[in-house]
Scaffold this motif. Structure first.
Motif, mmCIF file in Angstrom:
data_model
loop_
_atom_site.group_PDB
_atom_site.id
_atom_site.type_symbol
_atom_site.label_atom_id
_atom_site.label_comp_id
_atom_site.label_asym_id
_atom_site.label_seq_id
_atom_site.Cartn_x
_atom_site.Cartn_y
_atom_site.Cartn_z
ATOM 1 N N UNK A 70 0.834 -1.208 0.000
ATOM 2 C CA UNK A 70 0.000 0.000 0.000
ATOM 3 C C UNK A 70 0.869 1.260 0.000
ATOM 4 N N UNK A 71 1.949 1.236 0.777
ATOM 5 C CA UNK A 71 2.865 2.379 0.795
ATOM 6 C C UNK A 71 3.459 2.605 -0.585
ATOM 7 N N UNK A 72 3.824 1.522 -1.269
ATOM 8 C CA UNK A 72 4.364 1.648 -2.620
ATOM 9 C C UNK A 72 3.356 2.332 -3.538
ATOM 10 N N UNK A 73 2.088 1.977 -3.389
ATOM 11 C CA UNK A 73 1.051 2.610 -4.192
ATOM 12 C C UNK A 73 0.940 4.095 -3.906
ATOM 13 N N UNK A 74 1.038 4.470 -2.630
ATOM 14 C CA UNK A 74 0.968 5.880 -2.249
ATOM 15 C C UNK A 74 2.161 6.655 -2.814
ATOM 16 N N UNK A 131 -4.257 -10.299 -4.582
ATOM 17 C CA UNK A 131 -5.498 -9.533 -4.739
ATOM 18 C C UNK A 131 -5.246 -8.033 -4.581
ATOM 19 N N UNK A 132 -4.423 -7.665 -3.590
ATOM 20 C CA UNK A 132 -4.124 -6.251 -3.366
ATOM 21 C C UNK A 132 -3.325 -5.688 -4.550
ATOM 22 N N UNK A 133 -2.376 -6.472 -5.043
ATOM 23 C CA UNK A 133 -1.576 -6.039 -6.189
ATOM 24 C C UNK A 133 -2.470 -5.815 -7.407
ATOM 25 N N UNK A 134 -3.405 -6.740 -7.639
ATOM 26 C CA UNK A 134 -4.325 -6.595 -8.766
ATOM 27 C C UNK A 134 -5.197 -5.348 -8.607
ATOM 28 N N UNK A 135 -5.620 -5.074 -7.391
ATOM 29 C CA UNK A 135 -6.452 -3.891 -7.146
ATOM 30 C C UNK A 135 -5.674 -2.611 -7.433
ATOM 31 N N UNK A 136 -4.420 -2.563 -7.005
ATOM 32 C CA UNK A 136 -3.589 -1.392 -7.259
ATOM 33 C C UNK A 136 -3.334 -1.222 -8.754
ATOM 34 N N UNK A 137 -3.068 -2.335 -9.435
ATOM 35 C CA UNK A 137 -2.827 -2.286 -10.877
ATOM 36 C C UNK A 137 -4.077 -1.831 -11.617
ATOM 37 N N UNK A 138 -5.231 -2.347 -11.217
ATOM 38 C CA UNK A 138 -6.486 -1.970 -11.865
ATOM 39 C C UNK A 138 -6.769 -0.484 -11.673
ATOM 40 N N UNK A 139 -6.490 0.032 -10.479
ATOM 41 C CA UNK A 139 -6.711 1.449 -10.214
ATOM 42 C C UNK A 139 -5.809 2.309 -11.087
ATOM 43 N N UNK A 140 -4.568 1.856 -11.291
ATOM 44 C CA UNK A 140 -3.635 2.608 -12.133
ATOM 45 C C UNK A 140 -4.068 2.567 -13.600
ATOM 46 N N UNK A 141 -4.480 1.408 -14.083
ATOM 47 C CA UNK A 141 -4.974 1.327 -15.461
ATOM 48 C C UNK A 141 -6.184 2.241 -15.648
ATOM 49 N N UNK A 142 -7.029 2.317 -14.636
ATOM 50 C CA UNK A 142 -8.209 3.173 -14.709
ATOM 51 C C UNK A 142 -7.801 4.643 -14.804
ATOM 52 N N UNK A 143 -6.782 5.038 -14.036
ATOM 53 C CA UNK A 143 -6.289 6.410 -14.104
ATOM 54 C C UNK A 143 -5.725 6.714 -15.484
ATOM 55 N N UNK A 144 -4.979 5.765 -16.040
ATOM 56 C CA UNK A 144 -4.423 5.951 -17.380
ATOM 57 C C UNK A 144 -5.533 6.087 -18.417
ATOM 58 N N UNK A 145 -6.513 5.198 -18.341
ATOM 59 C CA UNK A 145 -7.619 5.231 -19.298
ATOM 60 C C UNK A 145 -8.394 6.547 -19.183
#
Length: 208
Positions: A70-74, A131-145
């Motif tokens: 989570x810290x990495x995501x932040x 699951x957490x990694x996938x959620x972070x990745x999905x959120x980033x793809x959503x931001x890009x899109x």
């Protein structure tokens, strides 16, 4: 009448500061050794605490790993996305995101990208960390899109552009930079990545 400061305030603040210090060290270790190389004992040794002291803030190794992810995501959002939001919506913002993303690759101080390491470690390992990694990745793809859609709305990319597809291709270029930066040198990898990204933009330019 002035309210007397609560005794819990300083203690709570100290506990939060300790937790942040543990996480910062945990993140640095995970960047070098991966999340699987992260243990309560190793982190405790690095921060000069007992194992029980670390356990007081993180109830398990998995909890520590998840919090580190989570810290990495932040940190990624702070360094890559947030500064880019100051750029105008459309291609200027997309270019800013990509430039910041390329800068994130450098990792001169922390030793590597935790997300890439985690993707290799947990791509075929079901569980909370994946699951957490996938959620972070999905959120980033959503931001890009979303940034791509804004460029479409501004008329700077063709109306037929699929935002998810563009984001996928943009992600692929970023991964190539990550791959080459450590093997063949950061400067050359970023230069090639920037050329590839500009070619990507031209490929989706509006029809004239």
């Amino acid at each position: 009448m002035t309210r007397k400061p609560s005794a819990a305030g300083p203690a709570s603040a100290k506990g939060a500061a300790t937790r942040e210090a543990i996480l910062a060290r945990s993140y640095a270790l995970a960047c070098r050794n991966g999340l699987e190389g992260l243990t309560i004992g190793l982190v405790a040794e690095q921060v000069g605490m007992s194992k029980s002291g670390v356990f007081a803030h993180f109830g398990s190794r998995e909890d520590l790993q998840l919090s580190t992810l989570d810290l990495a995501g932040e940190l990624f959002a702070r360094d890559v996305l947030q500064p880019a939001l100051e750029a105008r919506r459309g291609l200027p913002r997309l270019r800013a995101i990509f430039a910041n993303w390329a800068g994130w690759v450098r990792h001169e101080k922390d030793g590597g990208c935790l997300f890439l390491a985690a993707a290799s470690e947990y791509d075929d390992r079901p569980g909370p960390i994946r699951d957490r990694l996938l959620a972070l990745e999905a959120a980033w793809r959503e931001q890009l899109a979303r940034a791509v859609q804004q460029a479409i709305d501004a008329g700077e990319l063709d109306a037929s552009t699929d935002p998810a597809q563009f984001a996928f291709e943009m992600y692929a270029i970023a991964l190539a930079i990550h791959h080459d930066a450590g093997l063949t040198g950061y400067v050359g990898a970023v230069a090639r990545g920037q050329r590839a990204f500009e070619r990507l933009i031209r490929g989706y330019a509006p029809a004239r």
